[in-house]
Design a protein around this motif. Sequence first.
Motif, PDB file in Angstrom:
ATOM      1  N   TRP A   1      18.077 -36.493 -14.345  1.00 19.78           N
ATOM      2  CA  TRP A   1      19.534 -36.643 -14.506  1.00 19.78           C
ATOM      3  C   TRP A   1      20.290 -35.601 -13.700  1.00 19.78           C
ATOM      4  O   TRP A   1      21.389 -35.882 -13.194  1.00 19.78           O
ATOM      5  N   LEU A   2      19.713 -34.404 -13.574  1.00 18.27           N
ATOM      6  CA  LEU A   2      20.367 -33.369 -12.777  1.00 18.27           C
ATOM      7  C   LEU A   2      20.531 -33.828 -11.338  1.00 18.27           C
ATOM      8  O   LEU A   2      21.623 -33.751 -10.757  1.00 18.27           O
ATOM      9  N   HIS A   3      19.472 -34.351 -10.758  1.00 21.96           N
ATOM     10  CA  HIS A   3      19.515 -34.774  -9.360  1.00 21.96           C
ATOM     11  C   HIS A   3      20.369 -36.026  -9.191  1.00 21.96           C
ATOM     12  O   HIS A   3      21.089 -36.171  -8.194  1.00 21.96           O
ATOM     13  N   ARG A   4      20.307 -36.932 -10.150  1.00 21.92           N
ATOM     14  CA  ARG A   4      21.118 -38.146 -10.075  1.00 21.92           C
ATOM     15  C   ARG A   4      22.610 -37.800 -10.116  1.00 21.92           C
ATOM     16  O   ARG A   4      23.418 -38.381  -9.389  1.00 21.92           O
ATOM     17  N   SER A   5      22.968 -36.827 -10.943  1.00 26.05           N
ATOM     18  CA  SER A   5      24.376 -36.470 -11.110  1.00 26.05           C
ATOM     19  C   SER A   5      24.879 -35.520 -10.032  1.00 26.05           C
ATOM     20  O   SER A   5      26.059 -35.562  -9.664  1.00 26.05           O
TER      21      SER A   5
ATOM     22  N   ARG B   1      24.486 -34.141  -4.473  1.00 33.31           N
ATOM     23  CA  ARG B   1      25.257 -33.510  -3.390  1.00 33.31           C
ATOM     24  C   ARG B   1      25.094 -32.003  -3.367  1.00 33.31           C
ATOM     25  O   ARG B   1      25.432 -31.354  -2.366  1.00 33.31           O
ATOM     26  N   PHE B   2      24.617 -31.412  -4.462  1.00 31.88           N
ATOM     27  CA  PHE B   2      24.422 -29.965  -4.505  1.00 31.88           C
ATOM     28  C   PHE B   2      23.084 -29.541  -3.896  1.00 31.88           C
ATOM     29  O   PHE B   2      22.839 -28.340  -3.740  1.00 31.88           O
ATOM     30  N   PHE B   3      22.231 -30.521  -3.582  1.00 33.57           N
ATOM     31  CA  PHE B   3      20.933 -30.229  -2.970  1.00 33.57           C
ATOM     32  C   PHE B   3      21.005 -30.509  -1.473  1.00 33.57           C
ATOM     33  O   PHE B   3      21.614 -31.503  -1.059  1.00 33.57           O
ATOM     34  N   PRO B   4      20.370 -29.683  -0.634  1.00 41.76           N
ATOM     35  CA  PRO B   4      20.399 -29.943   0.809  1.00 41.76           C
ATOM     36  C   PRO B   4      19.582 -31.168   1.173  1.00 41.76           C
ATOM     37  O   PRO B   4      18.670 -31.585   0.446  1.00 41.76           O
TER      38      PRO B   4
ATOM     39  N   THR C   1      21.995 -23.907 -10.293  1.00 43.53           N
ATOM     40  CA  THR C   1      20.700 -24.462 -10.689  1.00 43.53           C
ATOM     41  C   THR C   1      20.044 -25.187  -9.521  1.00 43.53           C
ATOM     42  O   THR C   1      18.839 -25.030  -9.262  1.00 43.53           O
ATOM     43  N   ALA C   2      20.827 -25.981  -8.784  1.00 39.66           N
ATOM     44  CA  ALA C   2      20.297 -26.695  -7.618  1.00 39.66           C
ATOM     45  C   ALA C   2      19.800 -25.711  -6.560  1.00 39.66           C
ATOM     46  O   ALA C   2      18.730 -25.904  -5.959  1.00 39.66           O
ATOM     47  N   ILE C   3      20.574 -24.652  -6.335  1.00 40.11           N
ATOM     48  CA  ILE C   3      20.165 -23.641  -5.358  1.00 40.11           C
ATOM     49  C   ILE C   3      18.855 -22.989  -5.774  1.00 40.11           C
ATOM     50  O   ILE C   3      17.948 -22.786  -4.948  1.00 40.11           O
ATOM     51  N   ALA C   4      18.721 -22.663  -7.065  1.00 41.62           N
ATOM     52  CA  ALA C   4      17.500 -22.018  -7.550  1.00 41.62           C
ATOM     53  C   ALA C   4      16.281 -22.910  -7.347  1.00 41.62           C
ATOM     54  O   ALA C   4      15.207 -22.440  -6.930  1.00 41.62           O
ATOM     55  N   ILE C   5      16.423 -24.211  -7.615  1.00 40.25           N
ATOM     56  CA  ILE C   5      15.305 -25.136  -7.423  1.00 40.25           C
ATOM     57  C   ILE C   5      14.921 -25.209  -5.953  1.00 40.25           C
ATOM     58  O   ILE C   5      13.728 -25.176  -5.591  1.00 40.25           O
ATOM     59  N   ARG C   6      15.928 -25.308  -5.085  1.00 45.45           N
ATOM     60  CA  ARG C   6      15.653 -25.341  -3.641  1.00 45.45           C
ATOM     61  C   ARG C   6      14.967 -24.056  -3.189  1.00 45.45           C
ATOM     62  O   ARG C   6      14.022 -24.100  -2.393  1.00 45.45           O
ATOM     63  N   GLN C   7      15.408 -22.928  -3.693  1.00 44.12           N
ATOM     64  CA  GLN C   7      14.802 -21.661  -3.315  1.00 44.12           C
ATOM     65  C   GLN C   7      13.361 -21.563  -3.825  1.00 44.12           C
ATOM     66  O   GLN C   7      12.467 -21.075  -3.123  1.00 44.12           O
ATOM     67  N   MET C   8      13.117 -22.036  -5.037  1.00 39.25           N
ATOM     68  CA  MET C   8      11.755 -22.034  -5.577  1.00 39.25           C
ATOM     69  C   MET C   8      10.812 -22.827  -4.681  1.00 39.25           C
ATOM     70  O   MET C   8       9.693 -22.399  -4.383  1.00 39.25           O
TER      71      MET C   8
END
Length: 374
Positions: free
Chosen positions: A336-340, A343-346, A306-313
Amino acid sequence: MKERVGLGEFDRVIMDEAHNIGSELSKFLATRISGREFHDHLTSPPTKNWSAWAALQNHYLTSRLKDLKRSKAPDAERYREIATVRLLKRKVALLAHADQDGWVLSPGGYRGEYSWDCIQPGRYASRLLFKRADRFLLTSASIRPRTFQSLFISPTKVTFREFPSTFPIARRPVYIFPAIAYSASSTSEELEYLVGIMDSFISRRRDRKGIIPSVSYDRARLFKSMSSYGASMIIHERDELPAAVKEFQASSPGTILVSPAIVEGHSFPYRDAEYTIIPKIPFSDTRTLIHQARSRLDKTYGMLETAIAIRQMSGRAMRAEDDQNETLILDRQFIWLHRSYRRFFPHDFNESIQHIRSLPTPLPSLAVQKIPRK
C-alpha cells in the motif's frame, strides 16, 4: 569571487546527498536544553508561554555573564563557566524571538531535557542555505520533486532531471514477498513465519554475505535469536557500529550484518554483501509531538522519508555496474505504501520491483562470476 561573508559568494554551489536537506535543517534549528543546564544555570523550567519565559532567562543570563566577568574565580574555571553560559544564552535568545505557533516544545526528555523543534524547517532553507550563489546543484539518488516542495522552493525555480541508472536492472532486483504486516503487535507465530522466510532466502545464499537493516536494535537481537543462521549474524550495540562493520567486511562468505544503523552512509560493494533483506518498513515514529504537529499540516509527512530510507537500504550493497545486490522486502505494508506513494520512489527503484509468490533462484555469486574484490 569576492570575500564578503563566511566563505564568500560563488557562481555555483553543489549539495550532494540532497535528500537529507530537510532533516539536516531540522537538526540545525532544533534547540535542546539539558536537565543539568536547567539545574545549574536557569531559574525555572519553561512555561506554556515559553517565548516570554525565554526572554526572562535571556535577561537573567546577561546579568550572570556580567557577574562572571567580574568574578575573582580562577581563570580556567571562570572562562569555562563563561563559555557555558554564553552558549546557553544563544539558545534562549533564539527561543525568545521564535514564533511559538511554528515550534513544538517536547518536555521530559533524557534526564530532564527539553527540546524545541521547528515544525516546517524548510521555511528557513532560502535564508540559511540558498544564498550567495547564482545556482545550486542538488544531487542524490533519492531526491524527488516533493523534496523541493518541502523546502518551499517554487516549481518555477527548479529544473528536475532524473537520469537512467547505469546499473543493469538484472543485477539489482527488488523482490516483494508480502510475508506479514510487521508492527509492534505482530504475534510470535507471525514472527516465526517471517524469520522462516528469511532463513529460506539465506539458505540458498550461503556462498555470499548479506545485510539486514533491522530498524531497531531489539529486532536485530530478535532475528539473531530466532534465525537458524543466528551464529552467522553480526549484531552490535549503539556505540559498536564501526567495529561491527570492520568485522563484517573482513568476514568469510555466509556472514550477515544485522543492524538498524546501516540505512545510509555505509557501502558494502562487491563481495562485501550481495543481498539485502528488509523485514520491516522503516516508518517514522508517529508518537512524537513534532511528528503529530507536522502531520497536521501535511498528511503525507513521513512518507517521503520512509521511501528514501527504503531506497537507501536497497542501495548499500549495489555500488557499481558490475556489482550486484538482491533486495528482499518482506513487510506487507510496502504494497500500500508503494501504491499510494510511488512518486516518492525514484524510477530506478520502481523499475527493479518484482512481486513474487515464491522465493527466487539466487543470482550467480560474484565469486562464481569471477568478479574480483574491489
